[in-house]
Write an enzyme that holds these catalytic residues in place. Structure first.
Site, PDB file in Angstrom:
ATOM      1  N   TYR A 149      29.533  -2.524  16.109  1.00 41.35           N
ATOM      2  CA  TYR A 149      30.541  -3.128  16.983  1.00 41.35           C
ATOM      3  C   TYR A 149      30.252  -4.615  17.086  1.00 41.35           C
ATOM      4  CZ  TYR A 149      33.575  -3.586  21.152  1.00 41.35           C
ATOM      5  OH  TYR A 149      34.545  -3.951  22.051  1.00 41.35           O
ATOM      6  N   LYS A 193      33.609  -1.925  13.948  1.00 39.39           N
ATOM      7  CA  LYS A 193      34.708  -2.325  14.826  1.00 39.39           C
ATOM      8  C   LYS A 193      34.641  -3.846  14.883  1.00 39.39           C
ATOM      9  CE  LYS A 193      36.574  -2.043  19.489  1.00 39.39           C
ATOM     10  NZ  LYS A 193      36.338  -1.674  20.903  1.00 39.39           N
TER      11      LYS A 193
END
Length: 303
Positions: A146, A175
């Site tokens: 992330y 992400k």
């Protein structure tokens, strides 16, 4: 007989695609996690076509959940989903030892993938980031990195570090929340990691340069349309994707008129999906933002 194809790094990786909802955590009026509502939402997301559910991310107010609540929320989602969609457990920390423990918990309760954020506040170097995720990878659960420097400080993961991490068998996806289409292209030029947009409004442009889908806040409110948008891009139907993008654009932007998940929870309350209950330091939507948020919901056909 033709020989079997030579295994490649990509073939061995856990595959994800489509709209993965970064699910809110519903609270009761007496500040308890509403597990019955979570089960209801999981059922709804599966029926609406979400390819994955991500409990206990920032949208799920993970900083204010206890360890016991976090485990129970993720466990509730896994049990209710029962293999009908992927479950990506929120499990990051700015302490490597705690991030390892969180990934282990996600593995133990049956998540498909763990979302592990770049360490925030202490801002490690690229060497530190590589060492951090290398330790998390030893747990043996597929990892979605992330990359969100805006919430974490520092420059985030460099494309070179992402390329190095991709060589670890457990690192399958990222992400990507830098808000930069160019950076997504930069990652694609280095390795084949599965990229997911971390910004709803950038899903079409990121998928146009090779992203696989989105980790979506707006899907809390309109999961079917977010899933359809990803499916249209996946099959190359740009016209359909552009149409849905235009319908949802104002809503996607309205999700950040205040800190996420405040607008998302307020919007869901307007729709009658859940109560607008938060844990401090999150507070209710400011009065002046109610009318624009309502208007965005109307444009998206949700009110």
């Amino acid at each position: 007989d033709t020989p079997p194809p030579t295994p490649t790094v990509e073939m061995a990786k856990f595959q994800l695609s489509g709209s993965i909802v970064a699910m809110i955590t519903p609270f009761t009026d007496d500040d308890q996690v509403d597990y019955a509502k979570i089960e209801e939402l999981v059922e709804w997301h599966i029926a609406e076509g979400s390819s994955g559910i991500l409990p206990c991310g920032t949208t799920g107010e993970s900083p204010t959940l206890s360890d016991e609540e976090t485990r129970k929320v993720i466990e509730t989602v896994v049990k209710k989903a029962a293999g009908r969609c992927k479950v990506v457990g929120g499990g990051g920390s700015n302490s490597t030892a705690k991030a390892v423990k969180a990934a282990q918990m996600c593995k133990d309760v049956g998540c498909d993938v763990v979302l592990s954020v770049i360490p925030y506040y202490n801002k490690p170097t690229q060497d530190g980031l590589f060492a951090h995720f290398s330790e998390v990878a030893k747990v043996g659960i597929p990892i979605m990195l992330y990359n969100i420097p805006g919430r974490c400080g520092g420059a985030g993961l460099s494309s070179a570090t992402i390329g190095k991490l991709w060589e670890l068998p457990m690192v399958c996806s990222i992400k990507e929340a830098t808000g930069s289409v160019d950076f997504a292209s930069e990652i694609r030029s280095v390795c084949d990691i599965q990229i997911f947009s971390g910004d709803d409004s950038l899903t079409v442009p990121l998928m146009s340069v090779g992203a696989k889908g989105v980790v979506s806040v707006a899907a809390n409110l309109t999961p079917k349309k977010m899933a359809e948008l990803c499916a249209a891009m996946d099959k190359g139907d740009l016209a359909a994707a552009q149409k849905t993008h235009a319908e949802l654009y104002k809503l996607c932007k309205a999700m950040f008129c205040e800190t996420n998940p405040i607008p998302c929870k307020a919007a869901g309350a307007m729709m009658g999906k859940w109560k607008q209950n938060f844990r401090l330091p999150m507070t209710k939507l400011r009065a002046e933002n109610e009318a624009p948020l309502k208007a965005a919901l109307q444009v998206a056909g949700l009110l």
